[in-house]
Design an enzyme around this catalytic site. Structure first.
Site, PDB file in Angstrom:
ATOM      1  N   ARG A   1      21.763  65.371 -14.642  1.00 34.36           N
ATOM      2  CA  ARG A   1      20.535  64.507 -14.485  1.00 34.36           C
ATOM      3  C   ARG A   1      19.693  64.718 -12.927  1.00 34.36           C
ATOM      4  O   ARG A   1      20.596  64.663 -11.990  1.00 34.36           O
ATOM      5  CB  ARG A   1      20.687  63.210 -14.652  1.00 34.36           C
TER       6      ARG A   1
ATOM      7  N   HIS B   1      14.790  71.853 -18.284  1.00 29.96           N
ATOM      8  CA  HIS B   1      15.904  70.882 -19.109  1.00 29.96           C
ATOM      9  C   HIS B   1      15.875  71.554 -20.628  1.00 29.96           C
ATOM     10  O   HIS B   1      15.942  70.871 -21.334  1.00 29.96           O
ATOM     11  CB  HIS B   1      15.239  69.704 -19.273  1.00 29.96           C
TER      12      HIS B   1
ATOM     13  N   GLU C   1      11.140  63.866 -14.000  1.00 36.09           N
ATOM     14  CA  GLU C   1      10.808  64.825 -14.932  1.00 36.09           C
ATOM     15  C   GLU C   1       9.855  64.287 -15.702  1.00 36.09           C
ATOM     16  O   GLU C   1       9.567  62.920 -15.851  1.00 36.09           O
ATOM     17  CB  GLU C   1      12.079  65.029 -15.947  1.00 36.09           C
TER      18      GLU C   1
END
Ligand code: GLV
Length: 328
Positions: free
Chosen positions: A237, A284, A266
């Site tokens: 993350r 991602h 993000e």
């Protein structure tokens, strides 16, 4: 029973809901705002959502009928699980099915950044390859035989360690709150304190969830402790890494390079990262194979079906909700 699906998921999962007679509505348009999502879930008993949906206490409280939130992801830091538990809303995730796919991608990032694959590809496309030279413009660094530090030796961390140890003869160091004796025995992984891992690793790969403890676990101080020749790989993350500090460390050559699949805010990518050649940036995609993403969606559907039938979902995150009875 009604289910709202916040973004598009695979037809295999929808078919499973249909077979069980569960009525659903799926948002096939752009991602909804929080207000938009709140409006849409008012009639729902269950919500299937993605990690890009922020499910905070306001969303959870907005519908007293809501029984279950099924995240199509292994990480669930996008959901306020504490608030859900208080409201007796079940939260589920999709562990296990994405382990190997994510480990493959972490390793691909590691190889890409060390061997400068993306830079070299661009160079070749630009027509700049004029013949083999001993001292090429894209001399990289060896991967085999080096020390790999794994932060978070859970399922994914172990799968990365397996690739590194068995395929590339790498020495595995790891740091976690829990010792992983199996990885120690089978892969020769050595448990070290975080500081030692920072100092000794040639590559560091992050595989811990985002929690209050891991937020900004990598910042200026940690980059200073790393070898100047070291690379950082993050497929976990974004906020585990202080992105501003990472940009500075890369620019000041405190570390050699980074491979990133995740970002602090993000889908925003720090504008300075984009300018650097010694980073590889991905959107991602660690779990993004057709097989794995399909399994993630069907696993979320399985969790939803179990919850709506009054059974314990196979991947219930907050088991405490069942303690005082499942009815709300
Ligand atoms: C992906 O990042 C996931 O948590 O599944």
């Amino acid at each position: 029973m009604r289910v709202y699906i916040s973004q598009r998921i695979f037809s295999e999962a929808l078919e499973m809901l249909r077979k069980e007679g569960i009525t659903f509505e799926m948002n096939e348009g752009a991602r909804l705002s929080k207000e938009g999502l709140i409006k849409k879930i008012q009639e729902a008993d269950g919500l299937i959502c993605l990690l890009s949906d922020g499910i905070d206490s306001e969303v959870l409280k907005s519908n007293p009928k809501l029984k279950v939130v099924c995240n199509v992801a292994v990480g669930y830091d996008n959901i306020d699980v504490g608030a859900a538990t208080k409201l007796k809303i079940m939260v589920t995730n999709t562990p296990g099915v994405l382990t190997e796919t994510t480990a493959d991608l972490a390793f691909a990032l590691l190889l890409s950044v060390a061997r400068r694959i993306v830079e070299a590809d661009k160079f070749t496309r630009r027509g700049e390859y004029k013949g083999w030279e001993l001292i090429q413009p894209h001399l990289g660094r060896d991967v085999y035989g080096k020390a790999l530090g794994i932060v978070g030796m859970g399922r994914i961390g172990t799968a990365v360690a397996k690739r590194a140890s068995r395929g590339f003869d790498m020495k595995i160091l790891y740091y976690d709150e829990i010792r992983n004796e199996q990885a120690e025995k089978e892969l020769g992984a050595e448990f070290v304190e975080f500081e030692e891992l920072l100092e000794k690793s040639d590559f560091i790969s992050i595989h811990s969830p985002l929690t209050e403890k891991t937020r900004h676990m990598f910042s200026t101080e940690q980059f200073k402790k790393m070898k100047k020749s070291a690379y950082l790989i993050n497929t976990a993350r974004g906020p585990v890494v202080n992105e501003e500090a990472l940009v500075k460390a890369l620019r000041d050559k405190e570390i050699k390079g980074a491979g990133l699949d995740v970002y602090e805010e993000e889908p925003k990518v720090h504008p300075e990262l984009v300018k650097l050649d010694n980073v590889v940036l991905l959107p991602h995609i660690a779990s993004a194979s057709v097989e794995t993403r399909t399994k993630m969606a069907t696993m979320a559907a399985e969790n939803m079906i179990a919850a709506l039938k009054g059974k314990e979902p196979p991947n219930l995150v907050n088991k405490e909700v069942l303690k005082g009875g499942q009815e709300r």
